[in-house]
Motif scaffolding. Structure first.
Motif, PDB file in Angstrom:
ATOM      1  N   ILE A 173      -2.437   5.015  -5.292  1.00 47.14           N
ATOM      2  CA  ILE A 173      -2.245   3.788  -4.532  1.00 47.14           C
ATOM      3  C   ILE A 173      -3.123   3.858  -3.282  1.00 47.14           C
ATOM      4  O   ILE A 173      -3.184   4.892  -2.611  1.00 47.14           O
ATOM      5  CB  ILE A 173      -0.762   3.610  -4.102  1.00 47.14           C
ATOM      6  CG1 ILE A 173       0.190   3.733  -5.297  1.00 47.14           C
ATOM      7  CG2 ILE A 173      -0.554   2.314  -3.327  1.00 47.14           C
ATOM      8  CD1 ILE A 173       0.212   2.588  -6.241  1.00 47.14           C
ATOM      9  N   ARG A 174      -3.790   2.748  -2.968  1.00 38.88           N
ATOM     10  CA  ARG A 174      -4.634   2.689  -1.787  1.00 38.88           C
ATOM     11  C   ARG A 174      -3.802   2.858  -0.518  1.00 38.88           C
ATOM     12  O   ARG A 174      -2.698   2.329  -0.394  1.00 38.88           O
ATOM     13  CB  ARG A 174      -5.375   1.349  -1.724  1.00 38.88           C
ATOM     14  CG  ARG A 174      -6.467   1.349  -0.641  1.00 38.88           C
ATOM     15  CD  ARG A 174      -7.159  -0.002  -0.527  1.00 38.88           C
ATOM     16  NE  ARG A 174      -6.268  -0.894   0.231  1.00 38.88           N
ATOM     17  CZ  ARG A 174      -5.732  -2.025  -0.222  1.00 38.88           C
ATOM     18  NH1 ARG A 174      -5.999  -2.456  -1.412  1.00 38.88           N
ATOM     19  NH2 ARG A 174      -4.930  -2.729   0.519  1.00 38.88           N
ATOM     20  N   ARG A 175      -4.344   3.615   0.429  1.00 40.75           N
ATOM     21  CA  ARG A 175      -3.712   3.809   1.723  1.00 40.75           C
ATOM     22  C   ARG A 175      -4.261   2.804   2.728  1.00 40.75           C
ATOM     23  O   ARG A 175      -5.378   2.332   2.585  1.00 40.75           O
ATOM     24  CB  ARG A 175      -3.948   5.228   2.230  1.00 40.75           C
ATOM     25  CG  ARG A 175      -3.285   6.265   1.306  1.00 40.75           C
ATOM     26  CD  ARG A 175      -3.364   7.637   1.864  1.00 40.75           C
ATOM     27  NE  ARG A 175      -2.499   7.697   3.035  1.00 40.75           N
ATOM     28  CZ  ARG A 175      -2.515   8.689   3.915  1.00 40.75           C
ATOM     29  NH1 ARG A 175      -3.356   9.685   3.772  1.00 40.75           N
ATOM     30  NH2 ARG A 175      -1.703   8.679   4.948  1.00 40.75           N
ATOM     31  N   SER A 176      -3.480   2.522   3.751  1.00 41.63           N
ATOM     32  CA  SER A 176      -3.925   1.588   4.786  1.00 41.63           C
ATOM     33  C   SER A 176      -3.866   2.204   6.171  1.00 41.63           C
ATOM     34  O   SER A 176      -4.102   1.523   7.148  1.00 41.63           O
ATOM     35  CB  SER A 176      -3.100   0.303   4.745  1.00 41.63           C
ATOM     36  OG  SER A 176      -1.737   0.608   5.015  1.00 41.63           O
ATOM     37  N   ARG A 179      -8.368   7.790   1.456  1.00 39.08           N
ATOM     38  CA  ARG A 179      -8.183   6.371   1.150  1.00 39.08           C
ATOM     39  C   ARG A 179      -7.099   6.123   0.109  1.00 39.08           C
ATOM     40  O   ARG A 179      -6.759   4.985  -0.171  1.00 39.08           O
ATOM     41  CB  ARG A 179      -9.497   5.756   0.669  1.00 39.08           C
ATOM     42  CG  ARG A 179     -10.599   5.792   1.731  1.00 39.08           C
ATOM     43  CD  ARG A 179     -11.917   5.389   1.151  1.00 39.08           C
ATOM     44  NE  ARG A 179     -12.266   6.354   0.098  1.00 39.08           N
ATOM     45  CZ  ARG A 179     -13.312   6.231  -0.708  1.00 39.08           C
ATOM     46  NH1 ARG A 179     -14.111   5.185  -0.617  1.00 39.08           N
ATOM     47  NH2 ARG A 179     -13.570   7.148  -1.619  1.00 39.08           N
ATOM     48  N   ARG A 180      -6.552   7.194  -0.469  1.00 41.80           N
ATOM     49  CA  ARG A 180      -5.536   6.996  -1.504  1.00 41.80           C
ATOM     50  C   ARG A 180      -4.404   8.017  -1.361  1.00 41.80           C
ATOM     51  O   ARG A 180      -4.553   9.074  -0.758  1.00 41.80           O
ATOM     52  CB  ARG A 180      -6.148   7.084  -2.898  1.00 41.80           C
ATOM     53  CG  ARG A 180      -6.623   8.464  -3.269  1.00 41.80           C
ATOM     54  CD  ARG A 180      -7.138   8.500  -4.697  1.00 41.80           C
ATOM     55  NE  ARG A 180      -7.592   9.829  -5.002  1.00 41.80           N
ATOM     56  CZ  ARG A 180      -8.765  10.124  -5.522  1.00 41.80           C
ATOM     57  NH1 ARG A 180      -9.616   9.162  -5.820  1.00 41.80           N
ATOM     58  NH2 ARG A 180      -9.082  11.374  -5.774  1.00 41.80           N
ATOM     59  N   ALA A 232      -1.300  -1.828  -4.327  1.00 37.40           N
ATOM     60  CA  ALA A 232      -2.747  -1.574  -4.311  1.00 37.40           C
ATOM     61  C   ALA A 232      -3.046  -0.430  -5.276  1.00 37.40           C
ATOM     62  O   ALA A 232      -3.488   0.655  -4.891  1.00 37.40           O
ATOM     63  CB  ALA A 232      -3.203  -1.251  -2.896  1.00 37.40           C
ATOM     64  N   THR A 242       0.843  -1.189   0.000  1.00 34.95           N
ATOM     65  CA  THR A 242       0.000   0.000   0.000  1.00 34.95           C
ATOM     66  C   THR A 242       0.885   1.248   0.000  1.00 34.95           C
ATOM     67  O   THR A 242       2.124   1.151   0.064  1.00 34.95           O
ATOM     68  CB  THR A 242      -0.932   0.032   1.226  1.00 34.95           C
ATOM     69  OG1 THR A 242      -0.129   0.074   2.417  1.00 34.95           O
ATOM     70  CG2 THR A 242      -1.863  -1.180   1.258  1.00 34.95           C
ATOM     71  N   TYR A 243       0.249   2.379  -0.044  1.00 27.58           N
ATOM     72  CA  TYR A 243       0.938   3.672  -0.055  1.00 27.58           C
ATOM     73  C   TYR A 243       1.992   3.747   1.055  1.00 27.58           C
ATOM     74  O   TYR A 243       3.114   4.180   0.824  1.00 27.58           O
ATOM     75  CB  TYR A 243      -0.108   4.781   0.102  1.00 27.58           C
ATOM     76  CG  TYR A 243       0.465   6.164   0.234  1.00 27.58           C
ATOM     77  CD1 TYR A 243       0.800   6.901  -0.895  1.00 27.58           C
ATOM     78  CD2 TYR A 243       0.658   6.734   1.490  1.00 27.58           C
ATOM     79  CE1 TYR A 243       1.320   8.181  -0.779  1.00 27.58           C
ATOM     80  CE2 TYR A 243       1.171   8.010   1.613  1.00 27.58           C
ATOM     81  CZ  TYR A 243       1.507   8.727   0.482  1.00 27.58           C
ATOM     82  OH  TYR A 243       2.022   9.992   0.609  1.00 27.58           O
TER      83      TYR A 243
END
Length: 165
Positions: free
Chosen positions: A155-158, A128-129, A89, A15-16
């Motif tokens: 990119i999707r963040r977590s 979220r990104r 992601a 993820t990011y």
């Protein structure tokens, strides 16, 4: 700076937050350009005389058959997906910048691909990104660049505040 083959560390999608500026990802294989592949691609997508055969006129900057730049871009993009985009992601691209062809790709040439994270920042409009920009380089076996471009990716963040309810 982290160096990665086509398999990211662990089995999870990156993820990011997992990515840092300077991270590098390398394709595990090369893409070869055969005479037949060059002509077939050109016939479908870029039917210029110097992509279709060796019989080129004196105005051509090439001595014979060369691959379409679009062919080298598409083939190298496949390897970039195997090395990077398929392991993160990835939510899509915001664009491509600075697409350049540095040398002609001829029958028998083989290229490998490296991807380097060059910039990242969180999205101001969607927590979220994040935005992750990467440089993609298709190289000859001697390490010379043949084609380069920058992908402006999402990119999707977590992190906190990014989980969906």
């Amino acid at each position: 700076m982290n160096d990665h083959g086509s398999e990211p560390p662990g089995s999870d999608v990156l993820t990011y937050e997992d990515l840092s500026v300077g991270d590098r990802f390398e394709a595990d294989r090369t893409v070869a350009f055969s005479r037949e592949d060059i002509v077939d691609f050109a016939a479908d997508y870029d039917p210029q005389p110097f992509h279709l055969g060796d019989d080129v006129d004196g105005a051509s900057p090439f001595d014979g058959l060369v691959a379409s730049g679009l062919h080298s871009y598409c083939a190298c993009n496949r390897l970039a997906t195997e090395a990077f985009f398929g392991h993160v992601a990835f939510l899509g691209g915001r664009g491509v910048d600075d697409l350049r062809w540095h040398r002609p790709v001829e029958p028998g040439d083989a290229l490998t691909v490296g991807v380097e994270v060059v910039e990242k920042r969180p999205s101001e409009s969607d927590p979220r990104r994040g935005y992750v920009d990467v440089d993609v380089t298709g190289r000859t076996p001697d390490g010379d660049p043949a084609v380069t471009w920058r992908v402006l990716g999402m990119i999707r963040r977590s992190g906190p505040g990014t989980s969906e309810a």
